[in-house]
Design an enzyme around this catalytic site. Structure first.
Site, PDB file in Angstrom:
ATOM      1  CG  ASP A 208      -5.345   2.158   5.935  1.00 54.48           C
ATOM      2  OD1 ASP A 208      -6.407   2.942   5.830  1.00 54.48           O
ATOM      3  OD2 ASP A 208      -4.533   1.602   5.106  1.00 54.48           O
TER       4      ASP A 208
ATOM      5  NE  ARG B 205      -4.994  -2.669   3.984  1.00 52.49           N
ATOM      6  CZ  ARG B 205      -6.164  -2.698   3.334  1.00 52.49           C
ATOM      7  NH1 ARG B 205      -7.108  -2.342   3.274  1.00 52.49           N
ATOM      8  NH2 ARG B 205      -5.921  -3.383   1.927  1.00 52.49           N
TER       9      ARG B 205
ATOM     10  CE1 TYR C 258       3.468  -6.880   4.503  1.00 53.80           C
ATOM     11  CE2 TYR C 258       3.039  -9.184   5.308  1.00 53.80           C
ATOM     12  CZ  TYR C 258       3.302  -8.257   4.234  1.00 53.80           C
ATOM     13  OH  TYR C 258       2.799  -8.716   2.932  1.00 53.80           O
TER      14      TYR C 258
ATOM     15  CG  ASP D 155      -2.168  -1.033   1.208  1.00 58.94           C
ATOM     16  OD1 ASP D 155      -2.334  -1.668   0.133  1.00 58.94           O
ATOM     17  OD2 ASP D 155      -2.489  -1.293   2.401  1.00 58.94           O
TER      18      ASP D 155
END
Length: 347
Positions: free
Chosen positions: A101, A195, A87, A59
């Site tokens: 988010d 997310r 991540y 993103d």
């Protein structure tokens, strides 16, 4: 064999390519504010190369590891897209948004409930979500349903039913709790949305939650510690050292290494199947004195020293080289008494 390789090189040169690099992969540490396509477009201009692609979209607000493939390296993307990913993320409790988010519109604010949460309850929520084996993709995602990208529908105010897809969450580790924020690391399979993990944890706790930040640190065997910033790559280009950024394509695959006997070179050059008895394996620490070792398929480590990952060690696949033991031909898979081409990378 040498003459045929020379002819291939001449053919490529005749196309008038102005690329300053050979084919391979460049690891980029994507900054916030850039889409993955923005990075690809920037490198096309920087490297004078039209054939550039990437493996694994990030993103715009996310940072971290982006694998950029150059030249014939773009053919490797479908073979590497199933790799697991790691991540570092920050979850914000109390806020629920339409995009899951902080960039989205706030749907609910239950920040007043966050102070009542205990660390025990938070750890319980993380354990519960880690055990899940499926996930419903968010509306604001690039996933396609009936040929339409979900985010395109979401921007029109449309929400459609989505089917849960299988995922694996190998690890979900809390690094720091500083309410309303929780910093954690996640090691997940392809197609897992961090997310949505944040949102699901918020739903479990009854406060709602969204993702506050995201950084990708690993894709399979590659690590953001080895990645370059866009400025660092530009500096190498400006000083005529762009090749230093390039990872040879064969090193992107964790399969065992093998080469063919000289009589099989002409078949390999044309992408034909190769008899198993004409395939010789490299040992893990280099070549055997006789140039041949038994197939080390039982090992979890390739001849390059790469350890396999959850998506990378399909049984019977090898990186196959010509008899010179240097020229990478492609990925082959054993089918009965033959090794058949999965993807050829010779130019």
């Amino acid at each position: 064999m040498e003459k045929e390789l020379q002819n291939r090189s001449v053919s490529r040169a005749a196309k008038g390519s102005k690329s300053i690099l050979r084919s391979g992969c460049i690891l980029i540490d994507k900054p916030a504010g850039f889409t993955s396509f923005d990075v690809v477009a920037k490198l096309r201009g920087m490297l004078h190369e039209k054939k550039i692609g990437h493996n694994g979209t990030l993103d715009p607000d996310a940072t971290g590891l982006l694998e950029i493939f150059v030249g014939r390296g773009t053919k490797a993307v479908p073979l590497l897209s199933d790799h697991d990913k790691t991540y570092e993320a920050v979850l914000r409790l109390g806020i629920k948004t339409d995009t899951e988010d902080l960039s989205g519109q706030i749907l609910s604010d239950r920040s007043d409930l966050v102070g009542n949460l205990t660390e025990e309850k938070i750890h319980e929520a993380f354990s519960a979500i880690q055990s899940r084996t499926s996930q419903i993709p968010p509306m604001y995602s690039a996933k396609k349903v009936s040929g339409k990208k979900l985010y395109e529908l979401a921007r029109k105010g449309q929400e459609i039913e989505r089917k849960a897809v299988p995922i694996e969450i190998y690890e979900l580790k809390i690094e720091e709790i500083s309410l309303p924020d929780i910093r954690f690391t996640a090691h997940v399979s392809k197609g897992t949305y961090i997310r949505t993990i944040c949102s699901d944890i918020g739903d479990f706790l009854g406060t709602g939650a969204c993702m506050a930040s995201l950084r990708r640190t690993k894709i399979g065997q590659t690590d953001v510690k080895d990645a370059l910033s866009l400025n660092e790559l530009q500096n190498l280009v400006d000083h005529g050292r762009a090749e230093e950024a390039l990872i040879p394509l064969d090193r992107m695959f964790p399969y065992s290494k093998a080469y063919v006997q000289p009589q099989a070179d002409r078949y390999l050059l044309n992408g034909n199947p190769i008899y198993a008895e004409e395939v010789c394996f490299f040992s893990k620490n280099g070549r055997d004195a006789e140039g041949f070792v038994e197939n080390p398929s039982s090992s979890d480590e390739s001849a390059d020293g790469f350890s396999g990952n959850s998506a990378g060690q399909e049984k019977g696949r090898v990186r196959l080289y010509l008899s010179d033991q240097k020229t990478f031909a492609g990925i082959f898979e054993k089918k009965g008494s033959l090794y058949k081409a999965v993807k050829i990378f010779l130019e």
